[in-house]
Enzyme design. Sequence first.
Site, mmCIF file in Angstrom:
data_model
loop_
_atom_site.group_PDB
_atom_site.id
_atom_site.type_symbol
_atom_site.label_atom_id
_atom_site.label_comp_id
_atom_site.label_asym_id
_atom_site.label_seq_id
_atom_site.Cartn_x
_atom_site.Cartn_y
_atom_site.Cartn_z
ATOM 1 C CG HIS A 24 29.428 6.571 -14.367
ATOM 2 N ND1 HIS A 24 29.512 5.958 -15.597
ATOM 3 C CD2 HIS A 24 29.277 7.893 -14.617
ATOM 4 C CE1 HIS A 24 29.401 6.867 -16.550
ATOM 5 N NE2 HIS A 24 29.271 8.057 -15.986
ATOM 6 C CG ASP A 82 30.116 9.607 -19.649
ATOM 7 O OD1 ASP A 82 30.085 9.567 -18.405
ATOM 8 O OD2 ASP A 82 29.082 9.591 -20.351
ATOM 9 C CD GLU A 133 25.658 8.406 -14.948
ATOM 10 O OE1 GLU A 133 25.118 9.533 -14.988
ATOM 11 O OE2 GLU A 133 26.125 7.852 -15.979
ATOM 12 C CD GLU A 134 26.717 6.791 -19.159
ATOM 13 O OE1 GLU A 134 25.667 7.423 -19.365
ATOM 14 O OE2 GLU A 134 27.838 7.298 -19.279
ATOM 15 C CG ASP A 147 29.660 11.365 -14.722
ATOM 16 O OD1 ASP A 147 30.310 11.049 -15.741
ATOM 17 O OD2 ASP A 147 28.453 11.099 -14.580
ATOM 18 C CG HIS A 153 26.338 9.312 -23.859
ATOM 19 N ND1 HIS A 153 25.057 9.719 -23.516
ATOM 20 C CD2 HIS A 153 27.011 9.161 -22.688
ATOM 21 C CE1 HIS A 153 24.971 9.797 -22.199
ATOM 22 N NE2 HIS A 153 26.145 9.464 -21.678
#
Length: 461
Positions: A275, A287, A321-322, A349, A419
């Site tokens: 992503h 990520d 995606e997030e 991922d 994140h």
Amino acid sequence: MALVASGVLGLNAQQADEEMLRSLYTASLTQGKSYEWLNYLSNQIGGRLSGSVQAQQAVDYTRKELEALGLDRVWLQPVMVPKWVRGTPEFAYIETEPGATTNVPICALGGSVATPGGGLKAPVVEVRGVEDLERLGREAIEGKIVFYNRPMDPTLINTFQSYSGCVDQRYSGAEEAAKYGAAGVIVRSMNLRQDDYPHTGSMSYGELSLSERIPAAAISTNGAELLSTTLALNPDIRFYFRQNCRQLPDVESYNVIGEIRGSESPEDIIVVGGHLDSWDLGDGSHDDGAGCVQSMEVLRLFKTVGYRPRRTLRVVLFMNEENGLRGGRKYAEEAREKNERHLFALESDAGGFTPRGFSFDCTDEEFAHIARWKPLFEPYLVHQFERGGSGADIGPLKSEGLVLAGLRPDSQRYFDYHHAENDTFEAVNKRELELGAATMASLVYLVDRYGTGPQPIIRGR
């Protein structure tokens, strides 16, 4: 004589496969482009939150780079995505008595509403999870800030299992606490390490109206330990936090897609992807910048070693995606509308760390067929083949006859960065990233050559 001939053919095929895997690993480790691409995504563009200028810059950049590879086709697939903005940096402190405060690191959870303009200060009630709310009841919760403090389980070797065991408090914590009259929510970061980096992530209010929604933020693991200890010593403390994030109308963005058309069975499609969007605190290198550049590299490696896939090989860089999975759903929706036949989909991922193997979402028969390739990966120490999940973006494609797979790197460090502000280019090891790209290309090569189930073997390359 026939048995001898069959054995020779089998040996020749095995040698050909071994040589192809070696050439893919060698090309990735000596002529790779993945690290260069990631450097640009991370350091020239940065965090790529859905709907942001940076997300569009990433779309433009990766499209240009795929076109430069000389693929048979490169295109953008429009998709409407949510646009949530963080605003000015968040601020928080613990107040033990009037005028006695200690600042702690927090960040708003993705999708959260803002606090009042002057911030929110309230007493704190600590819980281990959403299941504690019913036990405490409205009387103990109303008007307070609910502090979710269930840590990731350190005894689980698979850190993704540990993450799954506590992420519900981040995703649903505000929705559930609001039902008991809570004023706000603070959630312990999903992190196995003790540090000062708060980790954001998506959250949901479910069916709550806008007026019922309460602000939600993550607190660093060090901050969570301090808050918990302070609360145990003095239950009358207050917590203050301020954030001015907001949700704007949806905007148009894109999945970036490129393909090499199959030379023999172009109607059979193999997908590799990651992503393109990320959270905004760091630059999204692990990520999922890593997964995107590894997927791009798969197609480049085949061109570098001169392998023309029998089936159509497609790279998809999914958007959103997030905080919505809109890109993955859009790709699957259009694939069904066009009646496309997808044979296999592989997603990266889980960070750009040392590859360990793959997990497969497939039938027993398909897994038995694929597991026979494990010995080919053993020289590269990438031979953990297991049944399990694949990837969020390729999940909507799931259908009978389609095998889904996920690259599984070593997971021990992943949630140190996931994140958070420290998910940056410097945290990615060039060699590990390149090993992952070669590992993905090797599996795709074997699927292209032998399919995903027992069938006649195609000789030659």
